[in-house]
Design an enzyme around this catalytic site. Structure first.
Site, PDB file in Angstrom:
ATOM      1  N   GLY A  11      37.417  34.683  44.393  1.00 53.21           N
ATOM      2  CA  GLY A  11      37.497  33.880  43.174  1.00 53.21           C
ATOM      3  C   GLY A  11      37.088  34.584  41.900  1.00 53.21           C
ATOM      4  O   GLY A  11      36.586  33.943  40.975  1.00 53.21           O
ATOM      5  N   SER A  12      37.365  35.904  41.802  1.00 52.87           N
ATOM      6  CA  SER A  12      36.994  36.565  40.537  1.00 52.87           C
ATOM      7  C   SER A  12      37.870  36.093  39.381  1.00 52.87           C
ATOM      8  O   SER A  12      37.407  36.026  38.235  1.00 52.87           O
ATOM      9  CB  SER A  12      37.023  38.090  40.677  1.00 52.87           C
ATOM     10  OG  SER A  12      38.335  38.567  40.769  1.00 52.87           O
ATOM     11  N   ASN A  13      39.137  35.757  39.662  1.00 52.73           N
ATOM     12  CA  ASN A  13      39.971  35.188  38.586  1.00 52.73           C
ATOM     13  C   ASN A  13      39.444  33.818  38.168  1.00 52.73           C
ATOM     14  O   ASN A  13      39.422  33.482  36.980  1.00 52.73           O
ATOM     15  CB  ASN A  13      41.430  35.089  39.033  1.00 52.73           C
ATOM     16  CG  ASN A  13      42.171  36.399  38.854  1.00 52.73           C
ATOM     17  OD1 ASN A  13      42.449  36.818  37.735  1.00 52.73           O
ATOM     18  ND2 ASN A  13      42.454  37.072  39.962  1.00 52.73           N
ATOM     19  N   LEU A  89      46.134  31.431  49.089  1.00 48.30           N
ATOM     20  CA  LEU A  89      47.002  32.094  50.072  1.00 48.30           C
ATOM     21  C   LEU A  89      47.917  31.143  50.841  1.00 48.30           C
ATOM     22  O   LEU A  89      48.550  31.548  51.816  1.00 48.30           O
ATOM     23  CB  LEU A  89      46.141  32.903  51.052  1.00 48.30           C
ATOM     24  CG  LEU A  89      45.343  34.031  50.388  1.00 48.30           C
ATOM     25  CD1 LEU A  89      44.488  34.772  51.402  1.00 48.30           C
ATOM     26  CD2 LEU A  89      46.268  35.010  49.656  1.00 48.30           C
ATOM     27  N   HIS A 108      49.973  37.156  40.064  1.00 51.14           N
ATOM     28  CA  HIS A 108      50.366  38.062  41.145  1.00 51.14           C
ATOM     29  C   HIS A 108      49.995  39.488  40.733  1.00 51.14           C
ATOM     30  O   HIS A 108      50.266  39.893  39.596  1.00 51.14           O
ATOM     31  CB  HIS A 108      51.872  37.945  41.397  1.00 51.14           C
ATOM     32  CG  HIS A 108      52.317  38.771  42.566  1.00 51.14           C
ATOM     33  ND1 HIS A 108      52.102  38.382  43.858  1.00 51.14           N
ATOM     34  CD2 HIS A 108      52.922  39.978  42.621  1.00 51.14           C
ATOM     35  CE1 HIS A 108      52.559  39.312  44.685  1.00 51.14           C
ATOM     36  NE2 HIS A 108      53.067  40.294  43.963  1.00 51.14           N
ATOM     37  N   GLU A 178      44.125  41.439  35.357  1.00 47.68           N
ATOM     38  CA  GLU A 178      44.401  40.041  35.728  1.00 47.68           C
ATOM     39  C   GLU A 178      43.474  39.074  34.999  1.00 47.68           C
ATOM     40  O   GLU A 178      43.913  38.028  34.504  1.00 47.68           O
ATOM     41  CB  GLU A 178      44.208  39.846  37.234  1.00 47.68           C
ATOM     42  CG  GLU A 178      45.281  40.478  38.088  1.00 47.68           C
ATOM     43  CD  GLU A 178      45.054  40.157  39.562  1.00 47.68           C
ATOM     44  OE1 GLU A 178      44.801  38.995  39.897  1.00 47.68           O
ATOM     45  OE2 GLU A 178      45.123  41.090  40.387  1.00 47.68           O
TER      46      GLU A 178
HETATM   47  C1  GRF Z   1      44.196  38.690  42.935  1.00 43.61           C
HETATM   48  O1  GRF Z   1      44.611  40.026  42.961  1.00 43.61           O
HETATM   49  C2  GRF Z   1      45.372  37.774  42.705  1.00 43.61           C
HETATM   50  O2  GRF Z   1      46.349  38.312  41.880  1.00 43.61           O
HETATM   51  C3  GRF Z   1      45.913  37.634  44.096  1.00 43.61           C
HETATM   52  O3  GRF Z   1      44.779  37.573  44.929  1.00 43.61           O
HETATM   53  C4  GRF Z   1      43.682  38.232  44.292  1.00 43.61           C
HETATM   54  C5  GRF Z   1      42.574  37.233  44.198  1.00 43.61           C
HETATM   55  O4  GRF Z   1      41.406  37.781  43.705  1.00 43.61           O
HETATM   56  N1  GRF Z   1      46.845  36.539  44.177  1.00 43.61           N
HETATM   57  P1  GRF Z   1      40.209  36.840  43.303  1.00 43.61           P
HETATM   58  O5  GRF Z   1      39.945  35.897  44.484  1.00 43.61           O
HETATM   59  O6  GRF Z   1      40.574  36.102  42.058  1.00 43.61           O
HETATM   60  O7  GRF Z   1      39.047  37.772  43.101  1.00 43.61           O
END
Ligand code: GRF
Length: 206
Positions: A11-13, A89, A108, A178
């Protein structure tokens, strides 16, 4: 924008989105985290930020439709009006896509339409990029439709592939991009600056 985030992993995004909201870089409220895994790291991040979460697993339902119905119900209960998939996922059921048409984004970790589609996610994407030998990869934020990674592109940002990159080093540099790109794309929607014309998106002045 009353934002729900779907995440399966670390969940870093999601964290980047929470930070942008806290810093007032993004005019939104995070109203819900949806995950399919009890052990998703994103849950800790949600709790730390005071954001409620639900764990909804497809295996607990008889059909994709019932799974989708449970997702839509959770989103409605929390008053979400926009969804961001961030490392989620699972395939998003068609009834969820329909309920949030043009109001659901995904990120993505490559320049779509290259290195996308079913089975290409996470580290597999970066491995495929290195094995193919392309010089550039990057990140893509796109609207979600019924397929994997095929919805209209909103923003893209390239990242150079280095000769000595491993999937891990490349993933780390793409992830940095991202985090900024996702917040920027969400801001465009929060400010109502995106018009969708078929496959294309048109970004208006702020
Ligand atoms: C990211 O690279 C995103 O683009 C992909 O999965 C990864 C998730 O990373 N769909 P995080 O869980 O947000 O750290």
């Amino acid at each position: 924008m009353r934002l729900a985030v779907f995440a399966s992993g670390g969940g870093s995004n999601f964290q980047a989105i929470l930070d942008a909201i806290a810093d007032r870089d993004l005019d939104a409220e995070a109203v819900l985290l949806v995950t399919d895994r009890h052990e998703a790291g994103a849950i800790r991040r949600a709790s730390a930020a005071g954001v409620p979460h639900v764990v909804i697993k497809p295996a607990d339902f008889d059909s994709t439709e019932a799974f989708g119905h449970a997702l839509v119900t959770a989103l409605e209960e929390h008053g979400a009006d926009f969804v961001a998939l961030a490392g989620y996922l699972r395939h998003v059921p068609a009834n969820v896509v329909a309920a949030f048409k043009h109001r659901m984004l995904n990120i993505h970790p490559a320049l779509l339409p290259a290195f996308g589609g079913k089975g290409l996610f996470g580290m597999l994407v970066h491995r495929a990029v290195i094995e193919y030998g392309v010089r550039w990869t990057g990140a893509t934020v796109h609207l979600v439709d019924e397929e994997y990674d095929t919805g209209p592109v909103v923003l893209q940002q390239p990242v150079r592939v280095r000769q000595d990159d491993t999937p891990e080093t490349l993933a780390a540099r793409v992830l940095e991009v991202e985090h900024e790109l996702y917040v920027e794309a969400l801001r465009l929607f929060a400010e109502d600056r995106v018009r969708i014309e078929g496959r294309r998106t048109v970004i208006g002045e702020g």
